[in-house]
Design a protein around this motif. Structure first.
Motif, PDB file in Angstrom:
ATOM      1  N   GLU A  67       0.832  -1.200   0.000  1.00  0.00           N
ATOM      2  CA  GLU A  67       0.000   0.000   0.000  1.00  0.00           C
ATOM      3  C   GLU A  67       0.872   1.257   0.000  1.00  0.00           C
ATOM      4  OE1 GLU A  67      -3.755  -0.723   2.697  1.00  0.00           O
ATOM      5  OE2 GLU A  67      -2.027  -1.822   3.500  1.00  0.00           O
ATOM      6  N   TYR A  95      -0.654   5.226  -0.163  1.00  0.00           N
ATOM      7  CA  TYR A  95      -1.841   6.007  -0.496  1.00  0.00           C
ATOM      8  C   TYR A  95      -1.937   7.293   0.315  1.00  0.00           C
ATOM      9  CZ  TYR A  95      -3.687   3.895   3.814  1.00  0.00           C
ATOM     10  OH  TYR A  95      -3.869   3.489   5.118  1.00  0.00           O
ATOM     11  N   THR A 102      -9.620   7.756  -1.260  1.00  0.00           N
ATOM     12  CA  THR A 102      -8.250   7.257  -1.167  1.00  0.00           C
ATOM     13  C   THR A 102      -7.632   7.206  -2.553  1.00  0.00           C
ATOM     14  OG1 THR A 102      -8.892   5.898   0.735  1.00  0.00           O
ATOM     15  CG2 THR A 102      -6.783   5.390  -0.321  1.00  0.00           C
ATOM     16  N   GLN A 142      -3.867   0.361  -2.666  1.00  0.00           N
ATOM     17  CA  GLN A 142      -4.750   0.107  -1.532  1.00  0.00           C
ATOM     18  C   GLN A 142      -5.410  -1.263  -1.646  1.00  0.00           C
ATOM     19  OE1 GLN A 142      -8.457   2.710  -2.035  1.00  0.00           O
ATOM     20  NE2 GLN A 142      -7.085   3.599  -3.586  1.00  0.00           N
ATOM     21  N   ASN A 150      -4.444  -0.214  -7.588  1.00  0.00           N
ATOM     22  CA  ASN A 150      -3.904   1.143  -7.652  1.00  0.00           C
ATOM     23  C   ASN A 150      -4.952   2.018  -8.333  1.00  0.00           C
ATOM     24  OD1 ASN A 150      -2.154   3.255  -7.396  1.00  0.00           O
ATOM     25  ND2 ASN A 150      -0.596   2.456  -8.800  1.00  0.00           N
TER      26      ASN A 150
END
Length: 476
Positions: free
Chosen positions: A146, A148, A159, A163, A183
């Motif tokens: 991750e 983000y 977001t 993730q 993504n």
């Protein structure tokens, strides 16, 4: 030589192994891979304070898997150990930054570069604990997961970046060492009472059992591709063009005991999939309920399905598919018994990249899928027990899957014969001194009930086989 003899070694090594929470979770649930704590309502006065007041979480996982194929065919086993950490800052003007990474060790496994001498086929299950693109890779198994930036507004958030997601079509999948990740940009809107709305645009996928992110088109075909509808080998791997995936999801529970779910996934230049599902609980008394469910999915091709050359496309031109299913069950505080059915019509193959997630069907059972097939009738019954403290859970599931003949390539993409599958799943969350640990034991057996024309390629790693999994997790 049968590899299950290694079980003595495995049980010994468990005394020293630790790892993460099992990823066998419902695809309607919010991802819980990292077991993040609820963030305090901190809006720091500086970026430095946002980092200092951030939240570290970690997880470790030990995973043993073994497959016992029909006599004369190759057997396999794998031992994997891994660990990683995640950091998320406290809120700074409602913004948060998050990053996570993971490392996997192959601590003792079969040689996945060796093919079965009778079928000339490769390992299917155990290699997925590591790097399916490089079966010989045992050392360089690190992964940035991750990365983000999140903006929070009341009960909602948006977001941007790498993730975790859990939707009906793109989800964590049913559990290996690491889940599928994406993504893109994702909106989680929760400002309407008893209604959740999701909007997303995804431009990258990191499939389970790989070590990097891929563009949407390039992510399809990393797993085995099967055959085209005319029987020729599918050649879409690396040959698909797509600008990304657009997703809309609406979940509503405004009517008592009724949950309604709608997802639409528009994979640009590839295909569109729409799902509608209703689940209703009828109160018999204060302790028990009747369960009713209905689900339908419709798919249609977009343009040429990814490539104008139909030998290299994913979804054949002018093709579509439809599925529908239902659930009937009974539930009290400790037991749940369900009878589930799913039908994929003969209109065409139900197609959903296996790299993106597992089937959303009521009849789904870990270690097999019905993606890639048409004209399917599936029936599955499951009984589940959860103890009052919710630290012990077990279930027994039995399913019958009536598939098209293996030579009916127009509706049978992977040459899988009809089968009966049984799953036994036991899970336990430790308390006291060992709090943070949880364990899972999953045993799967698949019986062949279809015609295989004396061809072991329709048997190897598909039917007449058993698969055992032991997972030990630690979260902090």
């Amino acid at each position: 030589m049968k590899k299950f003899a290694t079980i003595i070694y495995i049980l010994t090594s468990l005394l020293f192994a630790i790892n993460i929470r099992a990823q066998h979770q419902e695809i309607s649930d919010k991802p819980t891979v990292w077991k993040e704590k609820n963030n305090e309502k901190i809006d720091s006065t500086s970026i430095l304070n946002a980092f200092k007041n951030g939240n570290f979480t970690g997880h470790f996982r030990y995973f043993f898997m073994g497959t016992n194929n029909e006599s004369g065919l190759s057997d396999y086993y794998a031992d994997a150990l891994g660990g990683g950490v995640k950091f998320e800052t406290a809120k700074f003007h409602n913004f948060q930054f998050g990053v996570s990474g993971y490392y996997i060790f192959n601590i003792g496994s079969s040689d996945f570069t060796q093919k079965d001498p009778i079928t000339n086929s490769s390992n299917r299950y155990e290699v997925a604990l590591f790097d399916i693109q490089n079966p010989s890779n045992k050392d360089n198994l690190s992964r940035l997961e991750e990365l983000y930036l999140k903006y929070n507004y009341k009960n909602s958030n948006i977001t941007l970046g790498k993730q975790l997601l859990n939707t009906s079509f793109i989800n964590l999948q049913d559990g290996r060492m690491r889940p599928t990740e994406v993504n893109g940009i994702w909106v989680d809107f929760n400002e309407i009472k008893k209604t959740k709305i999701n909007l997303g645009y995804l431009y990258g996928i990191s499939p389970r059992s790989t070590l990097k992110y891929f563009k949407v088109g390039k992510s399809i075909g990393i797993y085995p591709t099967g055959v085209n509808s005319d029987g020729t080998k599918s050649d879409y791997a690396g040959n698909l063009d797509s600008n990304g995936i657009y997703i809309v999801g609406v979940q509503n529970a405004s009517i008592k005991n009724l949950k309604m779910l709608f997802w639409n996934q528009f994979a640009e230049n590839l295909f569109n999939s729409a799902l509608f599902q209703m689940d209703y609980k009828y109160d018999l008394n204060s302790n028990s309920k009747l369960l009713f469910g209905f689900q339908t999915i419709y798919q249609n091709v977009l343009n040429f399905g990814g490539n104008e050359d139909q030998r290299k496309t994913y979804f054949q031109k002018n093709c579509n598919s439809q599925t529908f299913g239902g659930r009937l069950g009974w539930q009290n505080k400790m037991l749940e018994l369900t009878l589930n059915y799913n039908r994929i019509t003969a209109k065409g193959r139900y197609l959903m990249p296996r790299e993106w997630g597992r089937d959303p069907f009521y009849t789904f059972m870990p270690r097999e899928r019905n993606e890639g097939f048409g004209d399917v009738n599936a029936v599955m019954t499951k009984i589940q027990y959860t103890n009052p403290k919710k630290i012990f859970k077990s279930h027994l599931a039995v399913g019958y899957f009536d598939l098209p003949d293996v030579k009916n390539v127009a509706l049978n993409k992977y040459g899988l014969p009809s089968y009966v599958q049984t799953n036994v799943d036991v899970r336990y969350e430790f308390q006291g001194l060992l709090k943070g640990f949880d364990a899972q034991l999953l045993y799967v057996h698949k019986f062949n009930v279809g015609e295989t024309y004396v061809n072991k390629n329709y048997i190897f790693n598909k039917t007449n086989m058993s698969n055992i999994n032991f997972i030990l997790n630690f979260n902090f």
